[in-house]
Motif scaffolding. Structure first.
Motif, PDB file in Angstrom:
ATOM      1  N   ALA A 337       0.832  -1.207   0.000  1.00 21.69           N
ATOM      2  CA  ALA A 337       0.000   0.000   0.000  1.00 21.69           C
ATOM      3  C   ALA A 337       0.864   1.254   0.000  1.00 21.69           C
ATOM      4  O   ALA A 337       0.573   2.229  -0.712  1.00 21.69           O
ATOM      5  CB  ALA A 337      -0.923  -0.009   1.214  1.00 21.69           C
ATOM      6  N   PHE A 338       1.931   1.247   0.793  1.00 17.58           N
ATOM      7  CA  PHE A 338       2.831   2.404   0.854  1.00 17.58           C
ATOM      8  C   PHE A 338       3.459   2.669  -0.505  1.00 17.58           C
ATOM      9  O   PHE A 338       3.421   3.802  -1.019  1.00 17.58           O
ATOM     10  CB  PHE A 338       3.920   2.149   1.900  1.00 17.58           C
ATOM     11  CG  PHE A 338       4.958   3.235   1.984  1.00 17.58           C
ATOM     12  CD1 PHE A 338       4.794   4.314   2.838  1.00 17.58           C
ATOM     13  CD2 PHE A 338       6.114   3.188   1.203  1.00 17.58           C
ATOM     14  CE1 PHE A 338       5.744   5.330   2.917  1.00 17.58           C
ATOM     15  CE2 PHE A 338       7.074   4.194   1.269  1.00 17.58           C
ATOM     16  CZ  PHE A 338       6.875   5.269   2.127  1.00 17.58           C
ATOM     17  N   LEU A 339       4.039   1.639  -1.108  1.00 21.30           N
ATOM     18  CA  LEU A 339       4.757   1.839  -2.364  1.00 21.30           C
ATOM     19  C   LEU A 339       3.822   2.271  -3.483  1.00 21.30           C
ATOM     20  O   LEU A 339       4.181   3.103  -4.322  1.00 21.30           O
ATOM     21  CB  LEU A 339       5.494   0.554  -2.748  1.00 21.30           C
ATOM     22  CG  LEU A 339       6.520   0.683  -3.873  1.00 21.30           C
ATOM     23  CD1 LEU A 339       7.559   1.756  -3.556  1.00 21.30           C
ATOM     24  CD2 LEU A 339       7.204  -0.653  -4.125  1.00 21.30           C
ATOM     25  N   SER A 340       2.595   1.741  -3.497  1.00 24.51           N
ATOM     26  CA  SER A 340       1.652   2.108  -4.556  1.00 24.51           C
ATOM     27  C   SER A 340       1.285   3.585  -4.497  1.00 24.51           C
ATOM     28  O   SER A 340       0.896   4.170  -5.509  1.00 24.51           O
ATOM     29  CB  SER A 340       0.370   1.266  -4.442  1.00 24.51           C
ATOM     30  OG  SER A 340      -0.420   1.673  -3.333  1.00 24.51           O
ATOM     31  N   ARG A 341       1.435   4.191  -3.313  1.00 26.98           N
ATOM     32  CA  ARG A 341       1.060   5.598  -3.150  1.00 26.98           C
ATOM     33  C   ARG A 341       2.200   6.568  -3.422  1.00 26.98           C
ATOM     34  O   ARG A 341       1.975   7.781  -3.468  1.00 26.98           O
ATOM     35  CB  ARG A 341       0.495   5.810  -1.740  1.00 26.98           C
ATOM     36  CG  ARG A 341      -0.932   5.279  -1.603  1.00 26.98           C
ATOM     37  CD  ARG A 341      -1.321   5.038  -0.163  1.00 26.98           C
ATOM     38  NE  ARG A 341      -2.742   4.721  -0.034  1.00 26.98           N
ATOM     39  CZ  ARG A 341      -3.263   3.537  -0.312  1.00 26.98           C
ATOM     40  NH1 ARG A 341      -2.478   2.550  -0.739  1.00 26.98           N
ATOM     41  NH2 ARG A 341      -4.562   3.316  -0.173  1.00 26.98           N
ATOM     42  N   VAL A 342       3.414   6.050  -3.599  1.00 21.42           N
ATOM     43  CA  VAL A 342       4.538   6.941  -3.897  1.00 21.42           C
ATOM     44  C   VAL A 342       5.084   6.733  -5.307  1.00 21.42           C
ATOM     45  O   VAL A 342       5.789   7.588  -5.826  1.00 21.42           O
ATOM     46  CB  VAL A 342       5.684   6.781  -2.871  1.00 21.42           C
ATOM     47  CG1 VAL A 342       5.207   7.136  -1.483  1.00 21.42           C
ATOM     48  CG2 VAL A 342       6.277   5.376  -2.890  1.00 21.42           C
ATOM     49  N   GLU A 452       1.982   3.110   9.270  1.00 18.10           N
ATOM     50  CA  GLU A 452       0.580   3.341   9.618  1.00 18.10           C
ATOM     51  C   GLU A 452       0.359   4.825   9.853  1.00 18.10           C
ATOM     52  O   GLU A 452       1.310   5.596  10.068  1.00 18.10           O
ATOM     53  CB  GLU A 452       0.179   2.550  10.864  1.00 18.10           C
ATOM     54  CG  GLU A 452       0.873   2.981  12.139  1.00 18.10           C
ATOM     55  CD  GLU A 452       0.447   2.150  13.341  1.00 18.10           C
ATOM     56  OE1 GLU A 452       0.027   0.998  13.141  1.00 18.10           O
ATOM     57  OE2 GLU A 452       0.545   2.663  14.470  1.00 18.10           O
ATOM     58  N   GLY A 453      -0.904   5.241   9.782  1.00 16.46           N
ATOM     59  CA  GLY A 453      -1.262   6.624  10.055  1.00 16.46           C
ATOM     60  C   GLY A 453      -1.002   7.545   8.889  1.00 16.46           C
ATOM     61  O   GLY A 453      -0.864   7.132   7.742  1.00 16.46           O
ATOM     62  N   HIS A 454      -0.932   8.853   9.182  1.00 15.03           N
ATOM     63  CA  HIS A 454      -0.701   9.883   8.166  1.00 15.03           C
ATOM     64  C   HIS A 454       0.804  10.079   7.976  1.00 15.03           C
ATOM     65  O   HIS A 454       1.521  10.381   8.937  1.00 15.03           O
ATOM     66  CB  HIS A 454      -1.345  11.202   8.590  1.00 15.03           C
ATOM     67  CG  HIS A 454      -2.810  11.099   8.854  1.00 15.03           C
ATOM     68  ND1 HIS A 454      -3.723  10.785   7.877  1.00 15.03           N
ATOM     69  CD2 HIS A 454      -3.531  11.267  10.008  1.00 15.03           C
ATOM     70  CE1 HIS A 454      -4.939  10.772   8.391  1.00 15.03           C
ATOM     71  NE2 HIS A 454      -4.850  11.046   9.692  1.00 15.03           N
ATOM     72  N   LEU A 455       1.253   9.919   6.747  1.00 15.00           N
ATOM     73  CA  LEU A 455       2.684  10.023   6.443  1.00 15.00           C
ATOM     74  C   LEU A 455       2.913  11.083   5.366  1.00 15.00           C
ATOM     75  O   LEU A 455       2.088  11.268   4.470  1.00 15.00           O
ATOM     76  CB  LEU A 455       3.238   8.685   5.944  1.00 15.00           C
ATOM     77  CG  LEU A 455       3.079   7.472   6.877  1.00 15.00           C
ATOM     78  CD1 LEU A 455       3.587   6.218   6.184  1.00 15.00           C
ATOM     79  CD2 LEU A 455       3.821   7.693   8.179  1.00 15.00           C
ATOM     80  N   ILE A 498      10.795  11.249   5.905  1.00 16.75           N
ATOM     81  CA  ILE A 498       9.459  10.691   6.107  1.00 16.75           C
ATOM     82  C   ILE A 498       8.949  11.115   7.478  1.00 16.75           C
ATOM     83  O   ILE A 498       9.578  10.836   8.505  1.00 16.75           O
ATOM     84  CB  ILE A 498       9.457   9.161   5.969  1.00 16.75           C
ATOM     85  CG1 ILE A 498       9.967   8.753   4.583  1.00 16.75           C
ATOM     86  CG2 ILE A 498       8.049   8.618   6.197  1.00 16.75           C
ATOM     87  CD1 ILE A 498       9.927   7.267   4.335  1.00 16.75           C
ATOM     88  N   LEU A 499       7.816  11.780   7.478  1.00 14.58           N
ATOM     89  CA  LEU A 499       7.215  12.285   8.705  1.00 14.58           C
ATOM     90  C   LEU A 499       5.944  11.516   9.022  1.00 14.58           C
ATOM     91  O   LEU A 499       5.136  11.228   8.126  1.00 14.58           O
ATOM     92  CB  LEU A 499       6.861  13.770   8.561  1.00 14.58           C
ATOM     93  CG  LEU A 499       7.919  14.709   7.969  1.00 14.58           C
ATOM     94  CD1 LEU A 499       7.349  16.094   7.805  1.00 14.58           C
ATOM     95  CD2 LEU A 499       9.144  14.733   8.852  1.00 14.58           C
ATOM     96  N   THR A 500       5.757  11.197  10.293  1.00 11.55           N
ATOM     97  CA  THR A 500       4.463  10.724  10.774  1.00 11.55           C
ATOM     98  C   THR A 500       3.796  11.899  11.469  1.00 11.55           C
ATOM     99  O   THR A 500       4.384  12.510  12.364  1.00 11.55           O
ATOM    100  CB  THR A 500       4.625   9.562  11.764  1.00 11.55           C
ATOM    101  OG1 THR A 500       5.341   8.504  11.134  1.00 11.55           O
ATOM    102  CG2 THR A 500       3.267   9.052  12.215  1.00 11.55           C
ATOM    103  N   LYS A 521      10.058  16.885  -4.179  1.00 13.26           N
ATOM    104  CA  LYS A 521       8.755  16.241  -4.311  1.00 13.26           C
ATOM    105  C   LYS A 521       8.153  16.022  -2.935  1.00 13.26           C
ATOM    106  O   LYS A 521       8.865  15.663  -1.990  1.00 13.26           O
ATOM    107  CB  LYS A 521       8.881  14.900  -5.030  1.00 13.26           C
ATOM    108  CG  LYS A 521       7.555  14.180  -5.284  1.00 13.26           C
ATOM    109  CD  LYS A 521       7.779  12.749  -5.776  1.00 13.26           C
ATOM    110  CE  LYS A 521       8.479  12.714  -7.108  1.00 13.26           C
ATOM    111  NZ  LYS A 521       8.607  11.317  -7.614  1.00 13.26           N
ATOM    112  N   VAL A 522       6.831  16.236  -2.832  1.00 22.97           N
ATOM    113  CA  VAL A 522       6.104  15.987  -1.582  1.00 22.97           C
ATOM    114  C   VAL A 522       4.961  15.019  -1.882  1.00 22.97           C
ATOM    115  O   VAL A 522       4.170  15.241  -2.799  1.00 22.97           O
ATOM    116  CB  VAL A 522       5.530  17.292  -0.982  1.00 22.97           C
ATOM    117  CG1 VAL A 522       4.736  16.991   0.295  1.00 22.97           C
ATOM    118  CG2 VAL A 522       6.646  18.279  -0.696  1.00 22.97           C
ATOM    119  N   GLN A 523       4.866  13.947  -1.108  1.00 27.35           N
ATOM    120  CA  GLN A 523       3.785  12.973  -1.271  1.00 27.35           C
ATOM    121  C   GLN A 523       3.150  12.700   0.082  1.00 27.35           C
ATOM    122  O   GLN A 523       3.855  12.423   1.055  1.00 27.35           O
ATOM    123  CB  GLN A 523       4.317  11.672  -1.886  1.00 27.35           C
ATOM    124  CG  GLN A 523       4.850  11.859  -3.306  1.00 27.35           C
ATOM    125  CD  GLN A 523       5.544  10.617  -3.830  1.00 27.35           C
ATOM    126  OE1 GLN A 523       6.507  10.144  -3.235  1.00 27.35           O
ATOM    127  NE2 GLN A 523       5.071  10.103  -4.946  1.00 27.35           N
TER     128      GLN A 523
END
Length: 527
Positions: A337-342, A452-455, A498-500, A521-523
Motif C-alpha cells: 500500500a505504501f509503495l503504490s502511493r509513492v 501506519e497513520g498519516h505520512l 518521512i514524517l508521521t 517532491k512531496v507525497q
C-alpha cells in the motif's frame, strides 16, 4: 447430495446448471424471513444470494455444513466475509456478467444525451411538437473521454469507435502500449478532461475515486462538454455538476447512479439538461442470467472439489503454515500500500523478495497480500487475497516472487519493487522483535518508519535548514509531527524525509511545502 439454498429471486435459466445437476438439491425460497433462514441453512452446503438476503455471522455459524456462499453480482456488502473466512466458507461472486449490459446502457445514455431523446419524447407526451428546441450534436469526430479502462470501459470504447468517435482513456493501469493495442489514445486524467466532448466514468467507488470529478476537474473541461455516469454514485461530485450545468459550463449529463438511492427528489432531476435512469446498468435479462449462471457453475465446481473462477475471500491454508506467515500479513500489505502511493506511472511489474526467516516458508499468501495492498489504491475492495493475482494479470501486470539470502543485517526482510512505465521504486520492511512492522528502506535510503497513520514523504537536497523549514511550515498549518526519519546516501546529496503526523495534510500546506527551495517532491498518504 449437495443442498443449495437459493435465498433471492434469480433467473431460472441462470440457475439451470444447479436445477439440472443430479447431485444437487436446489431449494428456492426467496421470501423467507430471517428466522426461517437460520433454520434452513442448518443443513445447506451452499447459499446463493443477490443483494436482498443478509448473510450475517449468525447465519454462517448456524450453517454447520456450509462450504460456499455465491453472490450473483459483484458487491458482497451483504455477506460477512470475516465470518465466512473464519468458518472455512468460500465466497464467490460474478464480476463479469453485467459488462455488456452496462456498456450498452452507457451507449444508450450517450446517444440519448446527444440527441435529447427523453426530453423530446416528454414534450410529445404533452402534445407539443418542438423540433427546433431539441437540436442535438453528432457523435462522429467527437472525443469520448473514458475514466477507468477496465472491462466495461473497453467495451464502451469499442462501441464509440463504431460511431467514429475519437477515444482517449485514463486508467492508473493503462500504459501507452496497452492503449495502442486497444486502438485508443492514452492520456492523463487532466488530458482526458481537457479533450473530452463527452466524459464517461467507469471506475469503482473507493477513496481514490470519491468525487474524482469535482469542481476543479469540471473546470478543466471544454465549455459545452457532457458528462455520463453509469458506474457508481459518488464518483462525480453532484453539487459541482449541478452548478456547472446551471452556469452553462456543462451542456448536459446522463446519470444512471446517484450517491444516495433512490434519488427521486434529487435536484439534478429538475434540470432539463439532465437525463437519468434508476440504476439500470445491469438490468437486462441476459445480465441477470449471466451472473446467476457464473455463480452457479462456481458453486458446483467448489462443492465437487474443483477450482472456482471468482473467489472473494482468502482460501484456507494449513494451521502450521498460517502460524508461521500470519505475523507478516500486515507488513506485506502495508508495504504494498505504501509503495503504490509513492510510485508514479502505470504499473507493469511487481517483484517481491523474501530473505532471512522467510526463506523456508510458503510465502505465496504473503505475495498475494502484498499485491492486494498495491492494487487496492485504485480498485478498492474488489481485489482481495484470493483474486489479487488474477486481477493483476487482467491488468497486464507481471508478478514475480524471489527468495534471497541477502538480509542486510535483519533477521527477516520483505522487499517490494514496482516497475511502471515511468520509474522503478522499492520499499523494504521487517518485523522487529516486540516492536512490530517497520519500513527500513525506501529505494536506496535507510530509514525506520512504522507503516501506519498519516505520512508525508519528502524528497529533498541534503542542505542545512531544510528540515527546520519543513517543521516551521507544518507548525504554521497546525500540523503536529509525531516522528521524523531522514535517509541519505552522501553528504549534501539527495535525501528522503518521512514524517508521521497527527492529521492529514491539506492541499494548501502541501503546496507550501513544495515551494521550499530544497524540496523536489512531496507525497502525502494515509495507511
Amino acid at each position: 447430495m449437495y443442498r443449495v439454498l437459493i435465498c433471492d429471486p434469480l433467473s431460472e435459466e441462470g440457475i439451470r446448471p444447479l436445477l439440472d445437476a443430479e447431485d444437487v438439491e436446489a431449494v428456492m425460497n426467496p421470501s423467507m424471513s430471517y428466522e426461517e433462514l437460520l433454520k434452513e441453512v442448518s443443513s445447506a452446503h451452499a447459499i446463493l444470494v443477490r443483494s436482498q438476503t443478509q448473510v450475517t455471522r449468525e447465519v454462517i455459524e448456524h450453517a454447520k455444513e456450509l462450504k460456499v456462499i455465491g453472490r450473483a453480482g459483484v458487491g458482497v456488502d451483504n455477506i460477512d466475509l470475516d465470518a465466512a473466512t473464519e468458518n472455512g466458507v468460500v465466497v464467490v461472486n460474478a464480476p463479469d456478467g453485467n459488462t455488456i449490459s452496462t456498456a450498452e446502457h452507457t451507449m444508450a445514455m450517450l446517444m440519448s444525451l446527444a440527441r435529447n431523446i427523453p426530453q423530446a419524447y416528454h414534450q410529445l407526451q404533452n402534445k407539443r411538437w418542438e423540433r427546433k428546441k431539441f437540436v442535438g450534436v453528432e457523435l462522429k469526430n467527437k472525443t469520448l473521454g473514458i475514466v477507468g479502462f477496465g472491462r466495461i470501459g473497453k467495451e464502451v470504447a469499442q462501441r464509440a469507435k463504431g460511431h467514429r468517435m475519437n477515444v482517449v482513456a485514463f486508467d492508473p493501469f493503462l500504459t501507452k502500449e496497452k492503449a495502442d493495442k486497444s486502438g485508443v489514445s492514452h492520456g492523463s486524467l487532466q488530458e482526458v478532461l481537457q479533450q473530452a466532448d463527452f466524459l464517461t466514468v467507469h471506475t469503482p467507488l473507493i477513496e481514490e475515486t470519491k468525487h474524482l470529478i469535482d469542481r476543479e476537474a469540471i473546470q478543466l473541461m471544454k465549455p459545452g462538454a457532457r458528462i455520463l455516469n453509469c458506474a457508481r454514485g459518488g464518483i462525480i461530485e453532484e453539487d459541482a455538476l449541478y452548478e456547472a450545468i446551471k452556469s452553462g459550463k456543462i451542456a448536459g449529463a446522463a446519470l444512471d447512479v446517484f450517491e444516495e438511492e433512490p434519488a427521486t427528489e434529487h435536484k439534478l432531476l429538475t434540470l432539463p439538461e439532465v437525463i437519468a435512469t434508476p440504476h439500470l446498468g445491469a438490468s437486462t435479462i441476459e445480465a441477470q442470467e449471466n451472473v446467476a449462471t457464473d455463480v452457479s457453475y462456481d458453486v458446483m465446481e467448489l462443492l465437487r472439489g474443483g477450482t472456482v473462477k471468482h473467489p472473494v475471500n482468502m482460501p484456507s491454508v494449513s494451521p502450521e503454515t498460517m502460524e508461521k506467515i500470519s505475523p507478516y500479513f500486515q507488513l506485506s500489505e502495508r508495504l504494498g500500500a505504501f509503495l503504490s502511493r509513492v510510485v508514479e506511472g502505470a504499473l507493469e511489474r511487481v517483484n517481491v523478495y523474501y530473505s532471512g526467516d522467510l526463506l523456508d516458508m510458503d510465502t505465496m499468501p504473503l505475495t498475494r497480500i502484498a499485491v492486494k495492498g498495491i492494487l487496492q489504491r485504485h480498485i478498492g475492495d474488489r481485489v482481495n487475497d484470493v483474486n489479487a493475482f488474477k486481477t493483476a494479470s487482467d491488468k497486464g501486470i507481471i508478478i514475480n516472487e524471489h527468495k534471497s539470502t541477502s538480509t542486510k543485517g535483519f533477521t527477516n526482510l520483505v522487499t517490494i519493487e514496482i516497475e511502471t512505465d515511468e520509474e522503478k521504486r522499492s520499499v523494504a520492511g521487517t518485523l522487529l522483535n516486540g516492536l512490530g512492522a517497520r519500513i527500513v528502506q525506501l529505494d536506496q535510503y535507510s530509514i525506520d518508519v512504522i507503516p501506519e497513520g498519516h505520512l508525508v514523504v519528502i524528497h529533498h537536497r541534503d542542505q542545512p535548514g531544510a528540515i527546520g523549514r519543513v517543521g516551521n511550515l507544518l507548525a504554521d498549518h497546525h500540523v503536529n509531527i509525531a516522528t521524523m526519519q531522514v535517509g541519505r546516501t552522501i553528504l549534501g546529496g539527495d535525501a528522503v524525509m518521512i514524517l508521521t503526523i497527527d492529521k492529514e495534510v491539506e492541499a494548501v500546506c502541501k503546496d507550501a511545502l513544495s515551494q521550499v527551495a530544497e524540496i523536489n517532491k512531496v507525497q502525502c498518504l494515509t495507511l
